[in-house]
Design an enzyme around this catalytic site. Structure first.
Site, PDB file in Angstrom:
ATOM      1  N   HIS A  26      -9.570   1.171   4.628  1.00 21.21           N
ATOM      2  CA  HIS A  26      -8.323   1.386   5.376  1.00 21.21           C
ATOM      3  C   HIS A  26      -8.608   2.366   6.515  1.00 21.21           C
ATOM      4  O   HIS A  26      -9.410   3.290   6.364  1.00 21.21           O
ATOM      5  CB  HIS A  26      -7.242   1.932   4.438  1.00 21.21           C
ATOM      6  CG  HIS A  26      -5.890   1.956   5.076  1.00 21.21           C
ATOM      7  ND1 HIS A  26      -5.516   2.917   5.991  1.00 21.21           N
ATOM      8  CD2 HIS A  26      -4.834   1.109   4.972  1.00 21.21           C
ATOM      9  CE1 HIS A  26      -4.288   2.668   6.406  1.00 21.21           C
ATOM     10  NE2 HIS A  26      -3.848   1.563   5.796  1.00 21.21           N
ATOM     11  N   SER A  53       3.246  -2.047  10.416  1.00 23.64           N
ATOM     12  CA  SER A  53       4.685  -2.114  10.708  1.00 23.64           C
ATOM     13  C   SER A  53       5.322  -3.454  10.366  1.00 23.64           C
ATOM     14  O   SER A  53       6.223  -3.916  11.072  1.00 23.64           O
ATOM     15  CB  SER A  53       4.946  -1.729  12.176  1.00 23.64           C
ATOM     16  OG  SER A  53       4.563  -0.382  12.410  1.00 23.64           O
ATOM     17  N   GLY A  99       2.405   2.364  10.740  1.00 22.17           N
ATOM     18  CA  GLY A  99       3.408   3.415  10.608  1.00 22.17           C
ATOM     19  C   GLY A  99       4.096   3.796  11.900  1.00 22.17           C
ATOM     20  O   GLY A  99       4.773   4.829  11.964  1.00 22.17           O
ATOM     21  N   GLU A 126      -7.054   4.797   7.577  1.00 24.60           N
ATOM     22  CA  GLU A 126      -6.831   6.210   7.240  1.00 24.60           C
ATOM     23  C   GLU A 126      -8.036   6.781   6.501  1.00 24.60           C
ATOM     24  O   GLU A 126      -8.370   7.956   6.665  1.00 24.60           O
ATOM     25  CB  GLU A 126      -5.532   6.343   6.421  1.00 24.60           C
ATOM     26  CG  GLU A 126      -4.317   6.125   7.318  1.00 24.60           C
ATOM     27  CD  GLU A 126      -3.073   5.609   6.613  1.00 24.60           C
ATOM     28  OE1 GLU A 126      -3.017   5.607   5.370  1.00 24.60           O
ATOM     29  OE2 GLU A 126      -2.145   5.187   7.336  1.00 24.60           O
ATOM     30  N   GLU A 151      -5.567  -4.754  10.520  1.00 20.65           N
ATOM     31  CA  GLU A 151      -4.534  -3.754  10.755  1.00 20.65           C
ATOM     32  C   GLU A 151      -4.865  -2.973  12.026  1.00 20.65           C
ATOM     33  O   GLU A 151      -5.705  -2.055  11.990  1.00 20.65           O
ATOM     34  CB  GLU A 151      -4.459  -2.765   9.579  1.00 20.65           C
ATOM     35  CG  GLU A 151      -4.084  -3.388   8.263  1.00 20.65           C
ATOM     36  CD  GLU A 151      -3.519  -2.350   7.308  1.00 20.65           C
ATOM     37  OE1 GLU A 151      -2.402  -2.545   6.838  1.00 20.65           O
ATOM     38  OE2 GLU A 151      -4.182  -1.335   7.052  1.00 20.65           O
ATOM     39  N   LYS A 178       0.188   4.219  -0.324  1.00 23.38           N
ATOM     40  CA  LYS A 178      -0.471   5.424   0.216  1.00 23.38           C
ATOM     41  C   LYS A 178      -0.208   6.606  -0.736  1.00 23.38           C
ATOM     42  O   LYS A 178      -0.145   6.400  -1.945  1.00 23.38           O
ATOM     43  CB  LYS A 178      -0.004   5.684   1.643  1.00 23.38           C
ATOM     44  CG  LYS A 178      -0.170   4.426   2.515  1.00 23.38           C
ATOM     45  CD  LYS A 178      -0.038   4.680   3.978  1.00 23.38           C
ATOM     46  CE  LYS A 178      -0.225   3.356   4.729  1.00 23.38           C
ATOM     47  NZ  LYS A 178      -0.182   3.511   6.174  1.00 23.38           N
ATOM     48  N   ASN A 234       0.869  -1.181   0.000  1.00 24.67           N
ATOM     49  CA  ASN A 234       0.000   0.000   0.000  1.00 24.67           C
ATOM     50  C   ASN A 234       0.901   1.224   0.000  1.00 24.67           C
ATOM     51  O   ASN A 234       1.444   1.595   1.029  1.00 24.67           O
ATOM     52  CB  ASN A 234      -0.891  -0.046   1.257  1.00 24.67           C
ATOM     53  CG  ASN A 234      -1.695   1.223   1.447  1.00 24.67           C
ATOM     54  OD1 ASN A 234      -1.778   2.065   0.542  1.00 24.67           O
ATOM     55  ND2 ASN A 234      -2.294   1.372   2.626  1.00 24.67           N
TER      56      ASN A 234
HETATM   57  P1  PGA Z   1       2.769   0.351   7.645  1.00 28.68           P
HETATM   58  O1  PGA Z   1       1.312   0.583   6.999  1.00 28.68           O
HETATM   59  O2  PGA Z   1       3.310  -0.933   7.074  1.00 28.68           O
HETATM   60  O3  PGA Z   1       3.563   1.557   7.226  1.00 28.68           O
HETATM   61  O4  PGA Z   1       2.585   0.262   9.117  1.00 28.68           O
HETATM   62  C1  PGA Z   1       0.438  -0.498   6.785  1.00 28.68           C
HETATM   63  C2  PGA Z   1      -0.853  -0.008   6.182  1.00 28.68           C
HETATM   64  O5  PGA Z   1      -1.336   1.057   6.596  1.00 28.68           O
HETATM   65  O6  PGA Z   1      -1.439  -0.655   5.292  1.00 28.68           O
END
Ligand code: PGA
Length: 252
Positions: A100, A214, A176, A102, A170, A14, A12
């Site tokens: 997601h 992460s 992140g 976000e 997640e 983003k 992803n």
């Molecule tokens: P990350 O993000 O691997 O940077 O923690 C995962 C995601 O949001 O899909």
């Protein structure tokens, strides 16, 4: 049993990248995937929409799949700035991430919206990667399993089965941040998701349940070895070819 499912390693990206970056990164992954042949792992790249064409060109015949990061529930219409599942399919995508955290946070998407998006994706022959996950406050209150299975029930469309959905667990607090749940905590949630799927999806034992939050080359092998973890949804580490490839290798 479910460990025998083919793992899906999804990147992803983003809101990152330019055309040159996308061509470089996807091209380098395509070279690695082509050289490795069929190594038993499915790989998926979900770039920002303006970069889909560049990634499509770069992945060529490598077998790496292409996906969007979101879609609108409608097929077309007066929705400035939005993108439909039909458009993603037309652009060469076979998957789309929906729900997601976000998007749930930044765009106030609730389970009903996510479910409608997932259904739209299916109607366009895309496989929705339906994201669910608890906040830190919810985990600390001991409500992780309840929240996650509740989101699952609210976000998965009717008629779902192993061939037309992927689930991504997640934890919001792990995205992140470099923080990862214990393997036992990951197992507890994935087992609960698997059990809940039995009521809401066909072939529930074959639905792929990804872990995200992460994931790095350093922790991928142990996370991917947890029961009922059938792949990873990777953010930050998907922006570097060596890191993302390292995660795919850990899954092989
Ligand atoms: P990350 O993000 O691997 O940077 O923690 C995962 C995601 O949001 O899909």
């Amino acid at each position: 049993m479910t460990q025998s499912l083919r793992q899906l390693i999804a990147g992803n990206w983003k809101m990152h990248g330019t055309t040159a970056f996308a061509s470089d990164l996807a091209g380098s992954l395509a070279d690695k995937a082509s050289a490795a042949g069929n190594n038993g792992v499915d790989m998926l790249l979900c770039p920002p929409s303006p970069l889909i064409a560049a990634v499509r060109g770069a992945i060529g015949e490598s077998g790496i799949a292409l996906g969007g990061q979101d879609c609108h529930a409608a097929e077309q219409g007066a929705h400035t700035g939005d993108i439909s599942a039909t458009m993603l399919a037309d652009a060469g995508c076979s998957y789309v991430i929906v729900g997601h955290s976000e998007r749930r946070a930044d765009h106030a998407e609730d389970d009903a919206v996510v479910k409608a998006k997932a259904a739209a994706a299916q109607a366009s022959n895309l496989v929705p990667v339906i994201c669910i996950g608890e906040t830190l406050a919810e985990r600390e209150a001991g409500r992780a399993v309840e929240v996650v299975t509740g989101q699952l029930r609210g976000s998965v469309p009717e008629g779902a089965s192993a061939s037309n959905i992927v689930i991504a667990y997640e934890p919001v607090w792990a995205i992140g941040t470099g923080r990862v749940p214990t393997l036992a905590d990951i197992a507890e949630v994935h087992d609960a998701v698997r059990a809940a799927l039995a009521d809401i999806a066909g072939d529930a034992e074959k639905v792929r349940i990804l872990y995200g939050g992460s994931v790095k080359p350093e922790n991928a092998a142990e996370i991917l070895a947890v029961g009922n973890v059938n792949g990873a949804l990777v953010g930050g580490a998907s922006l570097k070819a060596d890191d993302f490839w390292g995660i795919a290798e850990a899954a092989a």
